[in-house]
Write a protein that holds these residues in place. Structure first.
Motif, mmCIF file in Angstrom:
data_model
loop_
_atom_site.group_PDB
_atom_site.id
_atom_site.type_symbol
_atom_site.label_atom_id
_atom_site.label_comp_id
_atom_site.label_asym_id
_atom_site.label_seq_id
_atom_site.Cartn_x
_atom_site.Cartn_y
_atom_site.Cartn_z
ATOM 1 N N GLU A 84 0.847 -1.184 0.000
ATOM 2 C CA GLU A 84 0.000 0.000 0.000
ATOM 3 C C GLU A 84 0.891 1.246 0.000
ATOM 4 O OE1 GLU A 84 -3.894 -0.118 1.734
ATOM 5 O OE2 GLU A 84 -3.359 -1.927 2.844
ATOM 6 N N THR A 85 0.257 2.410 -0.044
ATOM 7 C CA THR A 85 1.030 3.631 -0.237
ATOM 8 C C THR A 85 1.970 3.918 0.934
ATOM 9 O OG1 THR A 85 -0.775 4.547 -1.565
ATOM 10 C CG2 THR A 85 0.868 6.083 -0.737
ATOM 11 N N GLY A 86 1.432 3.873 2.144
ATOM 12 C CA GLY A 86 2.266 4.173 3.305
ATOM 13 C C GLY A 86 3.400 3.182 3.482
ATOM 14 N N ALA A 164 2.726 15.212 -3.624
ATOM 15 C CA ALA A 164 2.974 15.721 -2.278
ATOM 16 C C ALA A 164 4.466 15.863 -2.014
ATOM 17 C CB ALA A 164 2.356 14.788 -1.237
ATOM 18 N N VAL A 165 4.760 16.620 -0.975
ATOM 19 C CA VAL A 165 6.100 16.619 -0.381
ATOM 20 C C VAL A 165 5.924 16.054 1.027
ATOM 21 C CG1 VAL A 165 8.092 17.973 0.330
ATOM 22 C CG2 VAL A 165 6.789 18.655 -1.695
ATOM 23 N N LEU A 166 6.719 15.068 1.365
ATOM 24 C CA LEU A 166 6.625 14.428 2.677
ATOM 25 C C LEU A 166 7.964 14.489 3.399
ATOM 26 C CD1 LEU A 166 4.678 11.153 1.726
ATOM 27 C CD2 LEU A 166 3.726 13.379 2.380
ATOM 28 N N HIS A 167 7.893 14.609 4.717
ATOM 29 C CA HIS A 167 9.108 14.537 5.528
ATOM 30 C C HIS A 167 9.223 13.121 6.091
ATOM 31 C CE1 HIS A 167 12.262 15.395 8.407
ATOM 32 N NE2 HIS A 167 12.355 16.630 7.922
ATOM 33 N N PRO A 168 10.423 12.543 6.098
ATOM 34 C CA PRO A 168 10.565 11.196 6.659
ATOM 35 C C PRO A 168 10.030 11.072 8.082
ATOM 36 C CG PRO A 168 12.569 11.819 5.498
ATOM 37 C CD PRO A 168 11.695 13.042 5.535
ATOM 38 N N ARG A 169 10.007 12.176 8.836
ATOM 39 C CA ARG A 169 9.508 12.121 10.214
ATOM 40 C C ARG A 169 8.032 11.751 10.276
ATOM 41 N NH1 ARG A 169 12.151 17.119 11.082
ATOM 42 N NH2 ARG A 169 10.089 18.093 11.204
ATOM 43 N N LEU A 170 7.306 11.915 9.152
ATOM 44 C CA LEU A 170 5.901 11.509 9.114
ATOM 45 C C LEU A 170 5.752 10.027 9.444
ATOM 46 C CD1 LEU A 170 2.952 12.457 8.292
ATOM 47 C CD2 LEU A 170 3.498 11.617 6.004
ATOM 48 N N PHE A 171 6.807 9.250 9.163
ATOM 49 C CA PHE A 171 6.767 7.789 9.326
ATOM 50 C C PHE A 171 7.506 7.322 10.578
ATOM 51 C CE2 PHE A 171 6.404 8.958 4.926
ATOM 52 C CZ PHE A 171 5.394 8.139 4.441
ATOM 53 N N ALA A 172 7.792 8.241 11.499
ATOM 54 C CA ALA A 172 8.647 7.936 12.655
ATOM 55 C C ALA A 172 8.112 6.790 13.517
ATOM 56 C CB ALA A 172 8.831 9.189 13.509
ATOM 57 N N ALA A 173 6.796 6.686 13.633
ATOM 58 C CA ALA A 173 6.219 5.661 14.509
ATOM 59 C C ALA A 173 5.801 4.403 13.757
ATOM 60 C CB ALA A 173 5.021 6.231 15.258
ATOM 61 N N CYS A 174 6.183 4.294 12.486
ATOM 62 C CA CYS A 174 5.722 3.175 11.649
ATOM 63 C C CYS A 174 6.645 1.966 11.741
ATOM 64 C CB CYS A 174 5.602 3.622 10.194
ATOM 65 S SG CYS A 174 4.391 4.931 9.932
ATOM 66 N N ALA A 175 6.106 0.814 11.384
ATOM 67 C CA ALA A 175 6.858 -0.430 11.328
ATOM 68 C C ALA A 175 6.677 -1.037 9.938
ATOM 69 C CB ALA A 175 6.359 -1.406 12.394
ATOM 70 N N GLY A 177 5.690 -3.247 6.783
ATOM 71 C CA GLY A 177 4.448 -3.947 6.473
ATOM 72 C C GLY A 177 3.541 -3.062 5.656
ATOM 73 N N ALA A 178 2.373 -3.588 5.316
ATOM 74 C CA ALA A 178 1.423 -2.853 4.485
ATOM 75 C C ALA A 178 0.574 -1.922 5.345
ATOM 76 C CB ALA A 178 0.525 -3.833 3.735
ATOM 77 N N PHE A 179 0.540 -0.655 4.976
ATOM 78 C CA PHE A 179 -0.355 0.292 5.644
ATOM 79 C C PHE A 179 -0.614 1.479 4.735
ATOM 80 C CE2 PHE A 179 3.930 1.361 7.110
ATOM 81 C CZ PHE A 179 3.997 2.729 6.928
ATOM 82 N N LYS A 180 -1.722 2.167 4.996
ATOM 83 C CA LYS A 180 -2.146 3.288 4.175
ATOM 84 C C LYS A 180 -1.462 4.578 4.612
ATOM 85 C CE LYS A 180 -6.730 1.287 3.256
ATOM 86 N NZ LYS A 180 -6.430 0.976 1.845
ATOM 87 N N LEU A 181 -1.382 5.524 3.688
ATOM 88 C CA LEU A 181 -0.782 6.819 3.971
ATOM 89 C C LEU A 181 -1.771 7.762 4.652
ATOM 90 C CD1 LEU A 181 1.586 8.854 3.634
ATOM 91 C CD2 LEU A 181 0.655 9.386 1.365
ATOM 92 N N ALA A 182 -3.050 7.680 4.283
ATOM 93 C CA ALA A 182 -4.044 8.655 4.748
ATOM 94 C C ALA A 182 -4.109 8.797 6.274
ATOM 95 C CB ALA A 182 -5.418 8.314 4.181
ATOM 96 N N PRO A 183 -4.091 7.711 7.063
ATOM 97 C CA PRO A 183 -4.150 7.892 8.519
ATOM 98 C C PRO A 183 -2.966 8.703 9.065
ATOM 99 C CG PRO A 183 -4.718 5.644 7.943
ATOM 100 C CD PRO A 183 -4.205 6.281 6.689
ATOM 101 N N LEU A 184 -1.787 8.536 8.487
ATOM 102 C CA LEU A 184 -0.628 9.319 8.919
ATOM 103 C C LEU A 184 -0.849 10.797 8.604
ATOM 104 C CD1 LEU A 184 2.396 7.127 7.719
ATOM 105 C CD2 LEU A 184 1.269 7.129 9.943
ATOM 106 N N LEU A 185 -1.397 11.063 7.416
ATOM 107 C CA LEU A 185 -1.655 12.445 7.037
ATOM 108 C C LEU A 185 -2.698 13.073 7.959
ATOM 109 C CD1 LEU A 185 -1.710 12.145 3.137
ATOM 110 C CD2 LEU A 185 0.091 13.161 4.554
#
Length: 223
Positions: A84-86, A164-175, A177-185
């Motif tokens: 998935e995107t995230g 979009a422009v994204l900062h890597p810190r957006l994903f700081a709490a991620c592990a 695997g498959a997950f969507k981008l929208a919840p992080l946004l």
């Protein structure tokens, strides 16, 4: 600034074209969709690209190669299973580095000037939003005073363009695997960390045969 093209989609609504061809290599006016992005990014001054892929992804690598013929350097993030995107972006972070990067959905067609995204990022994300297309009339997010919100009474409800422009810190709490981008946004929006802009130019989500035909028509008219 690096740029990532998301190219892991299977393109099931474009069958039978995508049974033996990955969606990003489906052609419009004789040119694979992903090549329009590569050339536009190169023209905007992006020289380091990352492309993720899954379904028939080796064909994408075989076609684009290392990017030299387009004046860019391309690295690939191969996904054994679609993430998935995230998850796909998170998997590619080691190739993208620690600075903000541009993300482009491989299955959109647009004349947006990517050079406009080469700006300092104030928060965790900057989204390009467009008018709601007929197939997505409810939109995604609200844009008010340059900030993007999940909902609100002030501002227009618009559709996320896939740019979009994204900062890597957006994903700081991620592990992994498959997950969507929208919840992080949405989490970042709640913290006031997502800016945005409304683009009114050409933008088509090339998800169906009808919309692919629309891209063909526009390109033929431009010629």
């Amino acid at each position: 600034m690096k740029a990532m093209i998301l190219a892991a989609g299977k393109g099931e609504r474009l069958r039978p074209l995508t049974l033996h061809t990955p969606k990003p290599l489906v052609k419009a006016a004789g040119v694979p969709l992903i090549e329009y992005h590569v050339r536009a990014l190169a023209a905007a001054g992006f020289t380091e690209l990352v492309i993720n892929h899954a379904w028939l992804g080796q064909q994408i690598e075989d076609y684009l190669g290392d990017g030299a013929r387009f004046g860019v350097s391309i690295l690939y993030s191969a996904e054994g299973e679609p993430l998935e995107t995230g998850g796909g972006i998170f998997e590619a972070l080691p190739l993208l580095g620690n600075e903000p990067f541009v993300v482009v959905n491989g299955d959109v067609f647009t004349d947006y000037a990517f050079a406009a995204l080469r700006q300092p990022l104030a928060g965790l994300a900057h989204l390009v939003l467009v008018d709601n297309p007929a197939h997505h009339p409810q939109g995604d997010f609200v844009l008010a005073a340059g900030q993007v919100q999940d909902s609100g009474t002030m501002g227009e409800r618009l559709t996320y363009s896939g740019l979009a422009v994204l900062h890597p810190r957006l994903f700081a709490a991620c592990a992994p695997g498959a997950f969507k981008l929208a919840p992080l946004l949405r989490e970042a929006m709640a913290a006031g960390q997502v800016s945005g802009e409304h683009y009114g130019g050409c933008w088509i989500d090339v998800g169906t045969h009808e919309r692919l035909a629309e891209v063909e028509r526009l390109l033929q008219e431009a010629r």
